[in-house]
Every structure is written in structure tokens, then in C-alpha cells.
Design an enzyme around this catalytic site. Structure first.
Site, mmCIF file in Angstrom:
data_model
loop_
_atom_site.group_PDB
_atom_site.id
_atom_site.type_symbol
_atom_site.label_atom_id
_atom_site.label_comp_id
_atom_site.label_asym_id
_atom_site.label_seq_id
_atom_site.Cartn_x
_atom_site.Cartn_y
_atom_site.Cartn_z
ATOM 1 N N GLY A 17 0.836 -1.208 0.000
ATOM 2 C CA GLY A 17 0.000 0.000 0.000
ATOM 3 C C GLY A 17 0.864 1.250 0.000
ATOM 4 N N GLY A 19 1.764 3.234 -2.536
ATOM 5 C CA GLY A 19 1.568 4.205 -3.622
ATOM 6 C C GLY A 19 1.328 5.608 -3.094
ATOM 7 N N VAL A 68 -2.971 -7.492 -1.960
ATOM 8 C CA VAL A 68 -2.393 -8.295 -0.873
ATOM 9 C C VAL A 68 -3.354 -9.348 -0.315
ATOM 10 C CG1 VAL A 68 -0.707 -6.536 -0.171
ATOM 11 C CG2 VAL A 68 -2.974 -6.584 0.920
ATOM 12 N N TYR A 158 -12.974 -2.370 11.129
ATOM 13 C CA TYR A 158 -11.591 -1.861 11.143
ATOM 14 C C TYR A 158 -10.949 -2.068 12.521
ATOM 15 C CZ TYR A 158 -7.891 1.674 10.320
ATOM 16 O OH TYR A 158 -6.701 2.345 10.178
ATOM 17 N N ALA A 159 -11.693 -1.780 13.590
ATOM 18 C CA ALA A 159 -11.161 -1.941 14.951
ATOM 19 C C ALA A 159 -10.840 -3.411 15.221
ATOM 20 C CB ALA A 159 -12.164 -1.423 15.977
ATOM 21 N N ALA A 161 -10.091 -5.672 12.975
ATOM 22 C CA ALA A 161 -8.919 -6.027 12.166
ATOM 23 C C ALA A 161 -7.641 -5.489 12.811
ATOM 24 C CB ALA A 161 -9.067 -5.474 10.748
ATOM 25 N N LYS A 162 -7.684 -4.236 13.291
ATOM 26 C CA LYS A 162 -6.470 -3.629 13.840
ATOM 27 C C LYS A 162 -6.106 -4.232 15.199
ATOM 28 C CE LYS A 162 -5.229 -0.817 10.572
ATOM 29 N NZ LYS A 162 -4.158 -1.298 9.667
HETATM 30 P P1 NAP Z 1 -4.260 5.462 2.302
HETATM 31 O O1 NAP Z 1 -3.740 6.848 2.066
HETATM 32 O O2 NAP Z 1 -5.674 5.162 1.998
HETATM 33 O O3 NAP Z 1 -3.304 4.442 1.533
HETATM 34 C C1 NAP Z 1 -3.545 3.058 1.600
HETATM 35 C C2 NAP Z 1 -2.868 2.409 0.430
HETATM 36 O O4 NAP Z 1 -3.137 0.999 0.478
HETATM 37 C C3 NAP Z 1 -3.399 2.914 -0.921
HETATM 38 O O5 NAP Z 1 -2.314 3.182 -1.786
HETATM 39 C C4 NAP Z 1 -4.247 1.747 -1.399
HETATM 40 O O6 NAP Z 1 -4.324 1.598 -2.797
HETATM 41 C C5 NAP Z 1 -3.483 0.562 -0.833
HETATM 42 N N1 NAP Z 1 -4.305 -0.639 -0.820
HETATM 43 C C6 NAP Z 1 -5.601 -0.766 -0.452
HETATM 44 N N2 NAP Z 1 -6.008 -2.037 -0.613
HETATM 45 C C7 NAP Z 1 -4.947 -2.725 -1.086
HETATM 46 C C8 NAP Z 1 -4.746 -4.087 -1.449
HETATM 47 N N3 NAP Z 1 -5.724 -5.000 -1.348
HETATM 48 N N4 NAP Z 1 -3.527 -4.469 -1.908
HETATM 49 C C9 NAP Z 1 -2.534 -3.557 -2.023
HETATM 50 N N5 NAP Z 1 -2.654 -2.267 -1.689
HETATM 51 C C10 NAP Z 1 -3.855 -1.857 -1.223
HETATM 52 O O7 NAP Z 1 -4.036 5.027 3.832
HETATM 53 P P2 NAP Z 1 -3.017 5.553 4.954
HETATM 54 O O8 NAP Z 1 -3.721 6.577 5.752
HETATM 55 O O9 NAP Z 1 -1.694 5.839 4.351
HETATM 56 O O10 NAP Z 1 -2.941 4.242 5.873
HETATM 57 C C11 NAP Z 1 -1.899 3.275 5.773
HETATM 58 C C12 NAP Z 1 -2.050 2.263 6.892
HETATM 59 O O11 NAP Z 1 -2.021 2.937 8.154
HETATM 60 C C13 NAP Z 1 -3.370 1.503 6.855
HETATM 61 O O12 NAP Z 1 -3.162 0.175 7.277
HETATM 62 C C14 NAP Z 1 -4.220 2.242 7.854
HETATM 63 O O13 NAP Z 1 -5.240 1.435 8.356
HETATM 64 C C15 NAP Z 1 -3.190 2.611 8.891
HETATM 65 N N6 NAP Z 1 -3.580 3.758 9.723
HETATM 66 C C16 NAP Z 1 -3.809 4.991 9.203
HETATM 67 C C17 NAP Z 1 -4.175 6.036 10.031
HETATM 68 C C18 NAP Z 1 -4.447 7.433 9.526
HETATM 69 O O14 NAP Z 1 -4.833 8.286 10.339
HETATM 70 N N7 NAP Z 1 -4.254 7.730 8.255
HETATM 71 C C19 NAP Z 1 -4.322 5.822 11.399
HETATM 72 C C20 NAP Z 1 -4.083 4.545 11.891
HETATM 73 C C21 NAP Z 1 -3.706 3.522 11.058
HETATM 74 P P3 NAP Z 1 -5.404 2.420 -3.671
HETATM 75 O O15 NAP Z 1 -4.839 3.790 -3.767
HETATM 76 O O16 NAP Z 1 -5.443 1.721 -4.961
HETATM 77 O O17 NAP Z 1 -6.695 2.344 -2.921
#
Ligand code: NAP
Length: 257
Positions: A17, A19, A68, A158-159, A161-162
């Protein structure tokens, strides 16, 4: 006498993830730390920006498209990475999605989609990469949990899963420790990415207001950014973090647990 910490040596890291958002920052940071980085996202073209940024900064990166949650795609991706970059020994399970809703409105599809990416995805990627780590007798697995693991309205899927990621992390730490593989989790609080931007949109609040409101509730009085999480991942990946395993580090601007 304690051993002198060994300097970070270049390994092959995989960030899922990556990108955009947190994954992109983690990939850039691990590349800056001297590792070759495989940047996985759903489609290979989605990895271009991250890969180009790493290469422009003088690092080594490979973009790989893979879902994934798809076992065959994961197997293919990891063997391609091994062939093109070398045995992957650092894995950051970061790919994630949100399908928020209150329980009575949550569909089975939304439940399964969230479990599929976060839990099944982390399981499949870890199972594939551990074969290389065990062979190399060295490895790091870093899983993205969340403060939502402690409970958050509208996020039953989500909760769960996390929180599951935390049990997964501790169990892999026990199983893989004998091979010099450490397994830790990072539980971010509010981080400014497209994910939190989408949440703001869903609740109908301008993103700036959403961020400002969140910051007021955070002890350090600011929202997090992807680089805050990348710094924690960089620590767990280091040689001298080899005695830290099975831990969950809350990176949330305050004590969330
Ligand atoms: P994000 O900006 O939405 O980026 C998530 C990335 O994962 C995107 O590039 C998405 O691709 C990719 N993805 C989704 N499904 C996928 C799959 N099946 N296979 C491969 N790639 C996949 O999220 P983020 O905020 O950076 O979050 C990253 C991680 O941190 C996540 O696990 C999230 O739950 C965790 N997190 C985030 C926060 C927060 O406040 N942002 C807080 C706690 C935890 P697409 O662009 O194609 O959708």
C-alpha cells in the site's frame, strides 16, 4: 560488555500500500536508510510516484502491482521481488482500506473487505516473506495497527482487524524470534492522509476543520503526518532494534492506550 550496534546494512524491504500516504513515506524512509525497496500497491502504475521519488533521491526501488488479499498475486509479487531485488527480509504490512458504518448498517461485504486487506493481506504477505527471512536468518516484520484497535464508533470491522493485527504481531514474534526475525506493530493515531481525508468527506466536514478539531484532542496539539510513522518503522527495521519484538508502539501524539 554490550555489543557495539552494527551499522544499518542495505537489505531488501517490501512496503505494501505504498503508492501514497503512510506507505509512501515509509518506503522513502527505508530507501533513505539504505535499503532497496519494493513498493507494492493494487496497480503497478499507482506505485510510480513513490518509485520515482526514491530513485530521484538516489535510492533503489521497484514498483509491483498486487492485491495483498489475493494469495496467487502475493506469491507472484514476492518471487518477482526476490528475483529483481534479492531476498526480501524487511516487510511492512501497511495496505489498508476503510469501510466505516455503524454496526446495524454494516454489510457483510464491508466486513469481509476490511478483514481481507488488513488481516488476510498481512497473513499472506508475512507467510510469503518469512520463507526468505528464515533462510537468511534475519528479518523484520512491521505491521500497521491503529488507535482504533482500542475501539472507535463506526469502525467495528476496522477496529477488529487492527486489534487482530496486534495478536498476529505478538504470535509471529514468538514463532519467528529464533530466526532473528523481529515482529512489531505501529498503532498510529490521527495521520493526515487520503484515508483521513475520505473520513472527513464522509462526515461532511472540510478536511482542514477536521484536522484542526482532531489536533485539539491530541496532547502534542497537532495531527500526525506520514513521516511520523516512517520514523517509527525506520527504528524497528534497524539492526540495533534486534531485542525489540512483539511490541505495539502507539504513535499518536499522546498515550492512547
Ligand atoms: P491510504 O492513504 O488510503 O493508503 C492506503 C494504500 O493501500 C493505498 O495506496 C491503497 O491503494 C493501498 N491498498 C488498499 N487495498 C490494497 C490491497 N488490497 N492491496 C494492495 N494495496 C492496497 O491510507 P493511509 O492513511 O496511508 O494508511 C496506511 C495504513 O495505516 C493503513 O493500514 C491504515 O489502516 C493505517 N492507519 C492509518 C491512520 C491514519 O490516520 N491515516 C491511522 C491509523 C492507522 P489504492 O490507492 O489503490 O486504494
Amino acid at each position: 560488555m554490550p555489543e557495539t550496534p552494527i551499522a544499518t546494512t542495505g537489505r531488501v524491504a517490501v512496503v505494501t500500500g505504498a503508492g501514497r500516504g503512510i506507505g509512501a513515506a515509509v518506503a522513502a524512509r527505508l530507501a533513505a536508510d539504505g535499503h532497496a525497496v519494493a513498493v507494492i500497491d493494487l496497480r503497478e502504475q499507482d506505485t510510480e510516484q513513490t518509485v520515482d521519488a526514491i530513485r530521484a533521491a538516489g535510492g533503489e526501488a521497484l514498483g509491483v502491482g498486487a492485491d495483498v488479499s489475493d494469495a496467487a498475486a502475493v506469491e507472484q509479487a514476492v518471487s518477482r521481488i526476490a528475483a529483481e531485488l534479492g531476498a526480501p527480509t524487511i516487510l511492512v504490512n501497511n495496505a489498508g482500506i476503510l469501510r466505516d458504518n455503524l454496526l446495524f448498517k454494516m454489510s457483510e461485504t464491508d466486513w469481509d473487505a476490511v478483514m481481507g486487506v488488513h488481516l488476510r493481506g498481512a497473513f499472506l504477505m508475512s507467510r510469503e516473506v518469512q520463507a526468505h527471512q528464515v533462510k537468511e536468518e534475519w528479518g523484520r516484520i512491521i505491521n500497521l495497527s491503529s488507535t482504533s484497535a482500542l475501539g472507535n464508533r463506526g469502525q467495528a470491522n476496522y477496529a477488529a482487524a487492527k486489534a487482530g493485527i496486534q495478536g498476529f504481531t505478538k504470535t509471529l514474534a514468538i514463532e519467528l524470534g529464533r530466526y532473528n526475525v523481529t515482529v512489531n506493530a505501529i498503532a498510529p493515531g490521527f495521520i493526515q492522509t487520503d484515508m483521513t481525508r475520505a473520513t472527513a468527506e464522509r462526515v461532511g466536514v472540510p478536511f482542514e476543520d477536521f484536522v484542526a478539531h482532531a489536533a485539539k484532542e491530541i496532547p502534542v496539539r497537532r495531527a500526525g503526518n506520514p513521516e511520523d510513522i516512517a520514523a517509527a518503522a525506520s527504528f524497528f527495521a534497524r539492526e540495533e532494534a534486534s531485542f525489540v519484538s512483539g511490541q505495539v508502539l502507539y504513535v499518536a501524539g499522546g498515550p492512547k492506550a
